[in-house]
Design a protein around this motif. Structure first.
Motif, PDB file in Angstrom:
ATOM      1  N   PRO A 189      36.476   6.730 -18.673  1.00 18.21           N
ATOM      2  CA  PRO A 189      37.607   6.045 -19.323  1.00 18.21           C
ATOM      3  C   PRO A 189      37.266   5.442 -20.682  1.00 18.21           C
ATOM      4  N   GLN A 190      35.996   5.250 -20.977  1.00 20.02           N
ATOM      5  CA  GLN A 190      35.606   4.705 -22.273  1.00 20.02           C
ATOM      6  C   GLN A 190      34.803   5.741 -23.043  1.00 20.02           C
ATOM      7  N   GLY A 191      34.753   5.506 -24.344  1.00 18.40           N
ATOM      8  CA  GLY A 191      34.010   6.427 -25.175  1.00 18.40           C
ATOM      9  C   GLY A 191      32.525   6.367 -24.871  1.00 18.40           C
ATOM     10  N   ILE A 192      31.926   7.520 -24.614  1.00 21.47           N
ATOM     11  CA  ILE A 192      30.495   7.596 -24.309  1.00 21.47           C
ATOM     12  C   ILE A 192      29.894   8.713 -25.152  1.00 21.47           C
ATOM     13  N   ALA A 193      28.709   8.448 -25.678  1.00 18.86           N
ATOM     14  CA  ALA A 193      27.995   9.460 -26.448  1.00 18.86           C
ATOM     15  C   ALA A 193      26.521   9.410 -26.097  1.00 18.86           C
ATOM     16  N   VAL A 194      25.922  10.595 -26.122  1.00 21.84           N
ATOM     17  CA  VAL A 194      24.468  10.684 -25.993  1.00 21.84           C
ATOM     18  C   VAL A 194      23.947  11.149 -27.341  1.00 21.84           C
ATOM     19  N   LEU A 195      23.047  10.349 -27.949  1.00 20.65           N
ATOM     20  CA  LEU A 195      22.513  10.636 -29.273  1.00 20.65           C
ATOM     21  C   LEU A 195      21.046  11.004 -29.169  1.00 20.65           C
ATOM     22  N   GLY A 196      20.642  11.914 -30.050  1.00 19.14           N
ATOM     23  CA  GLY A 196      19.227  12.228 -30.123  1.00 19.14           C
ATOM     24  C   GLY A 196      18.472  11.134 -30.848  1.00 19.14           C
ATOM     25  N   ALA A 197      17.148  11.353 -30.924  1.00 17.78           N
ATOM     26  CA  ALA A 197      16.313  10.345 -31.567  1.00 17.78           C
ATOM     27  C   ALA A 197      16.672  10.176 -33.039  1.00 17.78           C
ATOM     28  N   SER A 226      21.716  12.219 -33.894  1.00 18.08           N
ATOM     29  CA  SER A 226      22.659  13.337 -33.864  1.00 18.08           C
ATOM     30  C   SER A 226      23.386  13.334 -32.527  1.00 18.08           C
ATOM     31  N   PHE A 227      24.672  13.738 -32.547  1.00 14.95           N
ATOM     32  CA  PHE A 227      25.449  13.803 -31.316  1.00 14.95           C
ATOM     33  C   PHE A 227      24.905  14.914 -30.426  1.00 14.95           C
ATOM     34  N   GLN A 228      24.507  14.546 -29.216  1.00 17.25           N
ATOM     35  CA  GLN A 228      24.078  15.516 -28.228  1.00 17.25           C
ATOM     36  C   GLN A 228      25.209  15.813 -27.244  1.00 17.25           C
ATOM     37  N   ARG A 229      26.049  14.800 -27.015  1.00 15.85           N
ATOM     38  CA  ARG A 229      27.183  14.997 -26.131  1.00 15.85           C
ATOM     39  C   ARG A 229      28.175  13.851 -26.365  1.00 15.85           C
ATOM     40  N   VAL A 230      29.463  14.167 -26.290  1.00 17.05           N
ATOM     41  CA  VAL A 230      30.505  13.158 -26.416  1.00 17.05           C
ATOM     42  C   VAL A 230      31.558  13.408 -25.347  1.00 17.05           C
ATOM     43  N   ASN A 231      32.213  12.369 -24.883  1.00 10.35           N
ATOM     44  CA  ASN A 231      33.315  12.575 -23.934  1.00 10.35           C
ATOM     45  C   ASN A 231      34.654  12.516 -24.658  1.00 10.35           C
ATOM     46  N   GLU A 232      35.684  12.833 -23.945  1.00  9.21           N
ATOM     47  CA  GLU A 232      37.010  12.911 -24.560  1.00  9.21           C
ATOM     48  C   GLU A 232      37.467  11.540 -25.068  1.00  9.21           C
ATOM     49  N   ALA A 233      37.135  10.487 -24.301  1.00 12.29           N
ATOM     50  CA  ALA A 233      37.578   9.150 -24.704  1.00 12.29           C
ATOM     51  C   ALA A 233      37.020   8.765 -26.070  1.00 12.29           C
ATOM     52  N   LEU A 234      35.764   9.115 -26.329  1.00 10.08           N
ATOM     53  CA  LEU A 234      35.186   8.790 -27.631  1.00 10.08           C
ATOM     54  C   LEU A 234      35.837   9.614 -28.733  1.00 10.08           C
ATOM     55  N   SER A 235      36.139  10.863 -28.419  1.00 10.64           N
ATOM     56  CA  SER A 235      36.817  11.709 -29.399  1.00 10.64           C
ATOM     57  C   SER A 235      38.144  11.094 -29.805  1.00 10.64           C
ATOM     58  N   VAL A 236      38.837  10.527 -28.818  1.00 13.14           N
ATOM     59  CA  VAL A 236      40.113   9.887 -29.114  1.00 13.14           C
ATOM     60  C   VAL A 236      39.891   8.623 -29.932  1.00 13.14           C
ATOM     61  N   CYS A 280      25.164   5.695 -25.398  1.00 12.64           N
ATOM     62  CA  CYS A 280      26.010   4.674 -26.013  1.00 12.64           C
ATOM     63  C   CYS A 280      27.381   4.646 -25.336  1.00 12.64           C
ATOM     64  N   ASN A 281      27.822   3.458 -25.007  1.00 14.83           N
ATOM     65  CA  ASN A 281      29.160   3.250 -24.457  1.00 14.83           C
ATOM     66  C   ASN A 281      29.960   2.441 -25.472  1.00 14.83           C
ATOM     67  N   PHE A 282      31.181   2.938 -25.814  1.00 15.69           N
ATOM     68  CA  PHE A 282      31.993   2.298 -26.842  1.00 15.69           C
ATOM     69  C   PHE A 282      33.261   1.736 -26.217  1.00 15.69           C
ATOM     70  N   GLU A 283      33.443   0.427 -26.342  1.00 14.20           N
ATOM     71  CA  GLU A 283      34.634  -0.237 -25.802  1.00 14.20           C
ATOM     72  C   GLU A 283      35.506  -0.702 -26.959  1.00 14.20           C
ATOM     73  N   GLU A 284      36.743  -0.275 -26.967  1.00 12.26           N
ATOM     74  CA  GLU A 284      37.688  -0.662 -28.013  1.00 12.26           C
ATOM     75  C   GLU A 284      38.005  -2.158 -27.890  1.00 12.26           C
ATOM     76  N   ILE A 285      37.721  -2.927 -28.935  1.00  9.78           N
ATOM     77  CA  ILE A 285      37.929  -4.382 -28.881  1.00  9.78           C
ATOM     78  C   ILE A 285      38.737  -4.882 -30.073  1.00  9.78           C
ATOM     79  N   THR A 286      39.420  -3.994 -30.778  1.00  6.88           N
ATOM     80  CA  THR A 286      40.153  -4.427 -31.981  1.00  6.88           C
ATOM     81  C   THR A 286      41.154  -5.526 -31.651  1.00  6.88           C
TER      82      THR A 286
END
Length: 734
Positions: A448-456, A459-469, A551-557
């Motif tokens: 349900p929240q934006g999640i990304a896996v970044l390399g060292a 660089s984006f290694q993987r992103v979920n749909e929520a982060l794309s949005v 990385c987990n991204f929570e919208e807090i605007t």
């Protein structure tokens, strides 16, 4: 003879002493008086010589002085100089003055004399006495107001409370009499006295029966509506007012004093309140009693209103008992004031068992501990909405949504309204849904929240749909880039610093706020929670090897905006928008510690509206608040851009003026404030002309701002006493 004795003591040294000096022989006759006697006593030194020293002292204080003389003349060889002691002396014009006297033995030509050095301390004595009386009066009024606030809704109880406090503090006896329904007689209602026998005697005077309006002291006050303050009533006159068996009570009194003031409402005089004691009553005593009479009138009105509202309260109770939610009210001490039927059924108690009990007793230790932080927050003025589990009286766990709303009375939290809505069915459904969804959360892309896996190298290694949005970017576009490509400036530096802490092993997890740019140019805020893991099976060739950042991204605007609004409200007055007392204290602390960035002098200006209470009384608090808003705008417009305006409360405003180079600068700002507030405030419902009294204190950089504020406040008070609607400036640099 007097001139001969004076000549023998013509000592220039004595005349150089600023204190009065008297030399007294064993017959208590003055044989020498220096020039300062004229300043202290109003007598010329030549006129004092030959007179008896008792002429300078009121009868009440003569024994203390006689003791000192007898000690000296009895054994002058061993009599040491006495300690200074205060007493009241009598001037030539009949006025009394406070002095400090030090008596010492003095021998000359084989004869013993008493040498008295007398210092005028009248000014300090008056100030100390005035402060003591003011503090006593404030304490009495506060006790009566508090007692009236706590008194039950019964008129007799209101009168009992007030008279008991007054009899204990301001007079031997206190009596309240009320005008009867016919408006012809004054009927004694409540009486208090300091001691049982005195109460029995004074009841003979005050409670012997109804008094025709216009007859006697209290009857005349009731008829005219004007207070009466009589002192020096002869003892014989007081004895004549009681039966013979009570007359001996007055033998211990030289005279008696009586103070009676009317109790008024909008409809006129409804009664009187009177005090009696031996000592005379002062004008400040009368003012205090008049204030208490007003408080009694308010208390009586409140008691009458409470009775009138009894039927309405019963109806409201019936409505509340049929609402499908638990409703309660706790006072600020967390004691129950009200609970509807649903609430009582929920906790398994009755209204009688519940009312007045502390929340911990009703809820039990575990449930009380679970909600204590929310109760404290509500008492602090912060509304609370949260979910909780409770066990009802049948032992069944229920899920409720709890809402705590602070009860604000005059900007103070008087208690907390509690609303409990049973959401058990909804919560159970949500938990079942959550159990099922938990299976699907294993699929990364549907988190349900934006999640990304970044390399060292980020660089984006993987992103979920929520982060794309959240980023408003296509997943494929993101996979071709680094996360750091989306950041710039301070945000980029912040992200890299946190990532470096994770990489070094200094911390295991970080969480921080990050501003991300949107495609449309508008930024939004997220909370980035990040951890580092090692993927030992990775074939990645990116710098850093197998290290990955999750990385987990929570919208807090929106939440951040709400928080900023709450922070603004915490520092600003809700009515005027000016800085509040707490925010102004922070500014003063910054001034004290040199954090305001200026080395020049500054000033604090204390502004208090003149007769603002009359506006509230005439137009009501709603229009009174409108006046305060207008006053705040005018003061803000009148000061310089560099000046800071705050509202401390009520009709008190304060201004911090920085970079003050002269008193003229302060006068200029003060005059603009006077001019702006002199403009009438007119509307359909309002026609007001205001005045303001201003106290200003100028101080050098580094001066304690609290001291400066206190001096400004004192200047304001002194100016109000002498001339309202003007400005007084004190310059501590001089």
């Amino acid at each position: 003879m007097a001139s001969e004795r004076s000549a023998r003591w013509d000592e220039p040294l004595f005349d150089a002493i600023p204190d009065a000096v008297l030399v007294v022989d064993q017959s208590r006759r003055v044989v020498f008086a220096n020039a300062a006697v004229a300043t202290v006593f109003g007598y010329q030194s030549a006129d004092s010589v030959g007179s008896n020293v008792d002429n300078l002292l009121p009868t009440l204080f003569q024994p203390a002085y006689h003791d000192g003389l007898e000690r000296i003349f009895a054994n002058p060889q061993v009599a040491a100089p006495g300690e200074p002691f205060p007493l009241m002396a009598e001037r030539a014009d009949g006025c009394q003055v406070a002095v400090s006297i030090r008596v010492s033995p003095f021998q000359r030509n084989g004869e013993t004399f008493a040498l008295a050095v007398i210092r005028d301390i009248h000014e300090n004595h008056q100030l100390g006495e005035a402060q003591r009386v003011s503090e006593m009066h404030f304490r009495i009024l506060a006790q009566v107001l508090h007692a009236l606030q706590e008194a039950p809704a019964d008129p007799t109880s209101v009168l009992e409370v007030a008279t008991a406090q007054l009899a204990a503090s301001l007079g031997d006896a206190c009596v309240v009499a009320m005008i009867d329904e016919a408006g012809e007689h004054l009927v004694p209602r409540v009486f208090h006295h300091k001691d049982p026998y005195g109460e029995e005697v004074m009841r003979e005077i005050f409670l012997s029966g109804p008094v025709i309006l216009g007859a006697g002291i209290a009857g005349e006050v009731a008829a005219t509506g004007e207070p009466t303050n009589i002192s020096g009533i002869p003892t014989d006159q007081m004895k004549a007012s009681v039966r013979s068996e009570y007359q001996s009570y007055f033998d211990s009194f030289a005279t008696s004093s009586v103070l009676v003031v009317p109790i008024k409402t909008d409809g006129g005089v409804i009664g009187t309140i009177g005090l009696s004691r031996e000592a005379p009553y002062t004008k400040s005593d009368q003012a205090l009693l008049e204030d208490i009479a007003v408080s009694i009138s308010v208390g009586l009105s409140r008691a009458t209103l409470s009775r009138d509202l009894a039927d309405s309260q019963a109806m409201l109770t019936a409505v509340a008992d049929n609402v499908p939610a638990a409703i309660g009210y706790w006072d600020r001490n967390l004691r129950n004031v009200y609970a509807n039927k649903t609430y009582l059924d929920l906790v398994g108690t009755t209204a009688e068992q519940c009312r007045g009990k502390h929340a911990s007793e009703i809820l039990g230790p575990d449930q009380f501990a679970a909600v204590l932080s929310h109760l404290k927050a509500a008492i602090a003025g912060e509304p609370q909405v949260f979910d909780r589990e409770i066990v009802n009286s049948q032992g069944v766990t229920r899920h409720v949504q709890a809402t705590y709303v602070p009860d604000l009375v005059d900007d103070e939290v008087a208690g907390v309204f509690v609303l409990l809505v049973d959401n058990t069915e909804r919560v159970e459904v949500e938990r079942e849904v959550e159990r099922r969804e938990r299976l699907f959360r294993l699929i990364f892309d549907h988190a349900p929240q934006g999640i990304a896996v970044l390399g060292a190298d980020f660089s984006f290694q993987r992103v979920n749909e929520a982060l794309s949005v959240e980023l408003d970017r296509d997943p494929k576009w993101l996979m071709l880039r680094k996360f750091t490509d989306l950041l710039e400036g301070a945000e980029l530096k912040k992200f890299i610093e946190h990532a470096s802490q994770l990489s070094s092993g200094a911390v295991g997890r970080v969480s921080f706020e990050l501003r991300l740019p949107g495609v449309d140019g508008r930024s939004h805020w997220v909370r980035c929670s990040m951890a580092v893991i090692q993927d030992h099976e990775s074939t990645s060739r990116s710098p850093g090897g197998s290290a990955l950042f999750v990385c987990n991204f929570e919208e807090i605007t929106a939440a951040r905006s709400r928080r900023q609004k709450l922070e603004y409200r915490a520092r600003h007055d809700s009515l005027t928008g000016l800085l509040n007392r707490d925010a102004f204290k922070e500014i003063l602390a910054a001034v004290k510690h040199g954090r305001r960035g200026t080395d020049s002098a500054y000033a604090l200006m204390f502004c208090d509206l003149d007769y603002f209470k009359d506006i509230n009384d005439r137009y009501g608090h709603l229009l009174g608040d409108a006046v305060l808003e207008t006053v705040a705008d005018r003061i803000q417009s009148a000061v310089r851009k560099s000046d800071i305006v705050a509202r401390l409360g009520g009709d008190e405003f304060v201004v911090l003026l920085s970079d003050v180079d002269s008193m003229d600068a302060c006068y200029t700002v003060a005059e603009k404030i006077h001019e702006s507030l002199e403009i009438p405030m007119k509307s359909e419902d309002l026609d007001v002309e205001l005045g303001v009294t201003i106290g200003v204190c100028i101080a050098a950089a580094g001066s304690d701002p609290q001291l400066v504020l206190n001096v400004a406040d004192e200047a304001l008070y002194e100016e109000k006493v002498t001339k309202r609607g003007s400005t007084r400036i004190v310059d501590l640099r001089l």
